[in-house]
Design a protein around this motif. Structure first.
Motif, short mmCIF file in Angstrom:
data_model
loop_
_atom_site.label_atom_id
_atom_site.label_comp_id
_atom_site.label_asym_id
_atom_site.label_seq_id
_atom_site.Cartn_x
_atom_site.Cartn_y
_atom_site.Cartn_z
N ASN A 48 7.98 -0.83 0.64
CA ASN A 48 6.58 -0.54 0.35
C ASN A 48 6.21 0.84 0.85
OD1 ASN A 48 3.89 -0.64 -0.34
ND2 ASN A 48 3.42 -2.49 0.82
N VAL A 50 4.41 3.10 -0.48
CA VAL A 50 3.05 3.53 -0.80
C VAL A 50 2.06 3.09 0.27
CG1 VAL A 50 1.17 3.36 -2.49
CG2 VAL A 50 3.53 3.58 -3.27
N TYR A 51 2.10 1.81 0.64
CA TYR A 51 1.14 1.29 1.60
C TYR A 51 1.73 0.99 2.98
CZ TYR A 51 -1.93 0.29 -2.40
OH TYR A 51 -2.72 0.37 -3.52
N PRO A 63 11.53 -5.18 -4.82
CA PRO A 63 10.30 -5.47 -4.07
C PRO A 63 9.07 -5.57 -4.98
CG PRO A 63 10.79 -3.13 -3.93
CD PRO A 63 11.84 -3.73 -4.81
N CYS A 65 4.83 -5.74 -4.26
CA CYS A 65 3.83 -5.56 -3.19
C CYS A 65 2.44 -5.92 -3.67
CB CYS A 65 3.82 -4.11 -2.71
SG CYS A 65 5.45 -3.48 -2.27
N TYR B 92 8.72 -8.49 -13.87
CA TYR B 92 8.80 -7.41 -12.88
C TYR B 92 8.03 -6.18 -13.37
CZ TYR B 92 10.36 -4.39 -9.17
OH TYR B 92 10.37 -3.53 -8.08
N PHE B 99 0.56 -3.37 -9.90
CA PHE B 99 0.55 -2.69 -8.60
C PHE B 99 -0.09 -1.31 -8.73
CE2 PHE B 99 1.91 -1.47 -4.42
CZ PHE B 99 2.16 -0.11 -4.53
N LEU B 137 3.19 10.45 -7.04
CA LEU B 137 3.71 9.07 -7.08
C LEU B 137 3.71 8.55 -8.51
CD1 LEU B 137 1.92 7.42 -4.00
CD2 LEU B 137 4.34 8.04 -4.17
#
Lengths: 222, 231
Positions: A48, A50-51, A63, A65, B92, B99, B137
């Motif tokens: 994780n 990012v956070y 993963p 999240c 996924y 997310f 990102l």
């Protein structure tokens, strides 16, 4: 293929509990990896970035999240025991109220917990106003999901977990059995459910933890 | 009202309303757009349909209101399941799209608006750095999600395209008003190209607000927010 499921969480986090309860409801085997948030593992930071927060579900090395995103992933991947309702409108409502719980209800409850005096009174009043929306949702139902625990019950699990602890420490009353008979009954039904109670964090440890969290806020006021 | 009638309560400058419009366009759903002038007054219908937040967008399907833009997009995707899919089919990929959409609303958009709204150069600078970090990102996420194609959703626009793309008008406004480069051709080449492809898409181009109209609106909005002394 054998599924590998790991849950990075803490002993007390209600967000972590959302994930393990969902896995249990689906009858899935998983490993818990307990994290110390003051000393985060490389695994957590890798999964994780990012956070850097828990919970993280790791499924066969991949993963996922954000606890509510994880619940949807679990429901999308394993079709037994559906967590979300089938009807699109009911799904939208469940998602809406789960988000309301996190974005509005919990902050209002915290504002009653971290303060004193007039500010606390106002915080408590706002929280009670928000809780009235939730009380209405339970009309004619044992759980938010109907007869069985579903997505919204898991999303609201923190209420059953944390509110009475905050009430005790801060000497406030949020969920009065007279004003909120349905939420009160739900808290009892949820917390005593066999799938839920085995993972319930010990109350005395929770009280210690929340007292410690509250301390700095009270010192700031003084 | 007929049980299948669609109304969308919204406002032309709102990126959140835009998400709902794009989703409805993708599914070729007809709806009545009801413009709310939310900075001046909120209609009785809005207050009745969204008593919790009193905000737009609200989709009213038959008699039933659905609120919160990402929830509306998912609802539209699920009701019109036979139309082009908005969320990916793989669980996924869905989780990844969800997310990033949450990240956009919880972290990225607040830093974007802070570039315009915050007081003092230091605060604006910090907000700008955060917004740019977020775009880095997303540039990386684009490579993973697009799998070599034009959109986050692959060969067609999907959930994350809509979630981020709805902010493009405001990104352009902030680039102009704050004299900064956000989606930069050299630093975020994928996002730069994606922004052009998204803006020109059939489901988007007629509902994307014109940048100069948004610039005018933003001047009014900043003055109102700062003038009233509230955030």
């Amino acid at each position: 293929m054998a599924e590998e499921l790991n849950v990075l969480r803490t002993w007390s986090s209600p967000w972590g509990l959302r994930v393990v309860y969902a896995l249990k409801m689906k009858g899935l085997e998983y490993e818990t990896i307990l994290e110390d948030l003051k000393n985060k593992s490389d695994l957590l930071l890798e999964h994780n970035p990012v956070y850097k927060k828990i919970p993280v579900l790791v499924h066969n090395g991949k993963p996922i999240c954000e606890s509510l995103v994880i619940l949807e992933y679990i429901d999308d991947t394993w079709k037994q025991c559906p967590l979300l309702p089938q009807d699109p409108y009911e799904r939208a409502m469940a998602r809406f109220w789960a988000k309301f719980g996190d974005d509005k209800l919990l902050p209002s409850i915290r504002s009653g917990f971290y303060t004193r005096g007039k500010e606390q009174e106002e915080g408590v009043a706002t929280a009670i106003g928000n809780l009235k929306f939730i009380e209405k949702l339970l009309k004619g139902k044992k759980f938010f999901g109907g007869d069985t625990i579903g997505y919204l019950d898991l999303a609201f699990g923190w209420m059953a977990n944390v509110i009475s602890i905050m009430e005790e420490i801060a000497e406030i009353k949020l969920i009065d059995a007279e004003t909120f008979p349905l939420i009160s009954a739900w808290i009892n039904n949820f917390s005593t459910h066999p799938m839920i109670k085995d993972l319930w964090p010990p109350r005395d440890r929770m009280i210690e933890k929340y007292k410690a969290i509250r301390e700095p806020y009270l010192r700031k006021e003084a | 009202m007929a049980s299948n009638e669609m109304k969308l309560l919204g406002a032309w400058p709102s990126p959140f309303v835009l998400r709902a419009r794009i989703a409805l366009n993708i599914k070729s759903v007809e709806y009545e757009f009801m413009e709310e002038n939310v900075l001046v007054t909120k209609s009785d219908l809005l207050l009745k349909s969204n008593p919790v937040y009193k905000k737009i967008p609200v989709l009213i399907h038959g008699e039933r209101p659905i609120c919160e833009s990402l929830i509306i997009v998912q609802y539209v995707d699920e009701v019109w399941a036979s139309g082009p899919a908005i969320l990916p089919s793989d669980p996924y990929d869905r989780a990844v799209a969800r997310f990033w959409a949450v990240y956009l609303d919880d972290k990225w958009f607040p830093s974007l608006t802070a570039i315009l709204m915050s007081d003092g150069e230091e605060a604006k600078k910090t907000a700008l750095e955060q917004a740019i970090q977020g775009l880095d990102l997303l540039e990386e996420a684009f490579t993973k999600c697009s799998k070599g194609q034009n959109f986050f959703g692959g060969d067609k626009i999907g959930y994350l395209d809509i979630a981020l793309g709805s902010f493009l008008g405001w990104v352009r406004v902030i680039q102009i008003m704050a004299n900064v480069s956000l989606i930069d051709e050299s630093k975020t080449p994928n996002l730069f190209k994606w922004a052009q492809d998204f803006s020109g898409h059939d489901a988007v181009k007629d509902v994307l607000p014109e940048t100069d109209k948004l610039v005018e609106f933003s001047k009014f909005l900043v003055a109102k927010v700062k003038g009233s002394g509230t955030k």
